[in-house]
Motif scaffolding. Sequence first.
Motif, short mmCIF file in Angstrom:
data_model
loop_
_atom_site.label_atom_id
_atom_site.label_comp_id
_atom_site.label_asym_id
_atom_site.label_seq_id
_atom_site.Cartn_x
_atom_site.Cartn_y
_atom_site.Cartn_z
N LYS A 15 7.03 5.17 5.08
CA LYS A 15 5.95 5.58 4.19
C LYS A 15 6.22 5.02 2.80
O LYS A 15 7.33 5.11 2.29
CB LYS A 15 5.82 7.09 4.12
N VAL A 16 5.19 4.48 2.19
CA VAL A 16 5.29 3.93 0.84
C VAL A 16 4.59 4.90 -0.10
O VAL A 16 3.43 5.25 0.09
CB VAL A 16 4.66 2.53 0.75
N ARG A 17 5.33 5.32 -1.10
CA ARG A 17 4.80 6.30 -2.05
C ARG A 17 4.87 5.75 -3.46
O ARG A 17 5.71 4.91 -3.79
CB ARG A 17 5.59 7.60 -1.98
N THR A 63 -7.05 4.78 -11.36
CA THR A 63 -6.00 5.22 -12.27
C THR A 63 -5.69 6.68 -12.01
O THR A 63 -6.52 7.42 -11.52
CB THR A 63 -6.41 5.05 -13.75
N ASP A 64 -4.47 7.06 -12.35
CA ASP A 64 -4.06 8.46 -12.28
C ASP A 64 -4.86 9.20 -13.35
O ASP A 64 -4.83 8.82 -14.52
CB ASP A 64 -2.56 8.56 -12.55
N ALA A 65 -5.60 10.23 -12.96
CA ALA A 65 -6.50 10.92 -13.88
C ALA A 65 -5.78 11.55 -15.08
O ALA A 65 -6.32 11.60 -16.18
CB ALA A 65 -7.28 12.00 -13.12
N ARG A 66 -4.58 11.98 -14.89
CA ARG A 66 -3.85 12.68 -15.94
C ARG A 66 -3.22 11.72 -16.94
O ARG A 66 -3.19 11.98 -18.14
CB ARG A 66 -2.80 13.52 -15.21
N PRO A 90 -5.28 -0.03 -5.14
CA PRO A 90 -6.56 0.33 -4.52
C PRO A 90 -6.36 1.05 -3.20
O PRO A 90 -5.56 0.62 -2.37
CB PRO A 90 -7.25 -1.03 -4.31
N GLY A 91 -7.06 2.15 -3.03
CA GLY A 91 -6.97 2.93 -1.80
C GLY A 91 -5.85 3.95 -1.77
O GLY A 91 -5.65 4.61 -0.76
N ALA A 92 -5.11 4.09 -2.88
CA ALA A 92 -4.03 5.07 -2.93
C ALA A 92 -4.60 6.47 -2.72
O ALA A 92 -5.66 6.80 -3.24
CB ALA A 92 -3.29 5.00 -4.26
N ILE A 93 -3.87 7.29 -1.96
CA ILE A 93 -4.33 8.63 -1.64
C ILE A 93 -3.47 9.64 -2.38
O ILE A 93 -2.24 9.63 -2.28
CB ILE A 93 -4.24 8.89 -0.12
N GLU A 94 -4.12 10.50 -3.14
CA GLU A 94 -3.40 11.51 -3.92
C GLU A 94 -2.78 12.55 -2.98
O GLU A 94 -3.42 13.02 -2.04
CB GLU A 94 -4.36 12.20 -4.89
N LEU A 95 -1.53 12.89 -3.23
CA LEU A 95 -0.82 13.89 -2.44
C LEU A 95 -0.83 15.23 -3.18
O LEU A 95 -1.32 15.33 -4.30
CB LEU A 95 0.62 13.42 -2.19
N GLU A 96 -0.29 16.25 -2.54
CA GLU A 96 -0.28 17.59 -3.14
C GLU A 96 0.52 17.65 -4.43
O GLU A 96 0.12 18.31 -5.38
CB GLU A 96 0.27 18.61 -2.15
#
Length: 120
Positions: free
Chosen positions: A96-98, A16-19, A26-32
């Motif tokens: 790219k999928v975002r 889950t998104d922490a905020r 699953p496996g999503a990578i947090e971006l800047e």
Amino acid sequence: MISIAVLSLALTMGATDARTDAPLVPGAIELEDLGRYDSPRSFDDTVEYYERYFRGDRQRRWRHIVNLPTVRAQHVENRKKESGWSGINIYEHRGKVRIYVIPNLEYLTKPKAKSGKKKK
């Protein structure tokens, strides 16, 4: 043995998104950029994950944002007011999928009710 089971369960359930506590693939990578993630899946697989995740949930509404040869995007609206997120945008551009989690600022900035006993 137990740790392997817990790890595989966590990978299948996603994160889950922490905020905002919004579900992530699953496996999503947090971006800047805050609330933005890179999906490890294709656009269709990412959308399918969320369709399955929200299946039968009447608090979520799907909308097409755009469907062009170079860009595809869908929006999941969260109609539940007592939630940290108001929507999720899933989009594909240049291969790219975002995922972008839109925060529910009214809920996140609302003062939390104090619990406990009153002081005398």
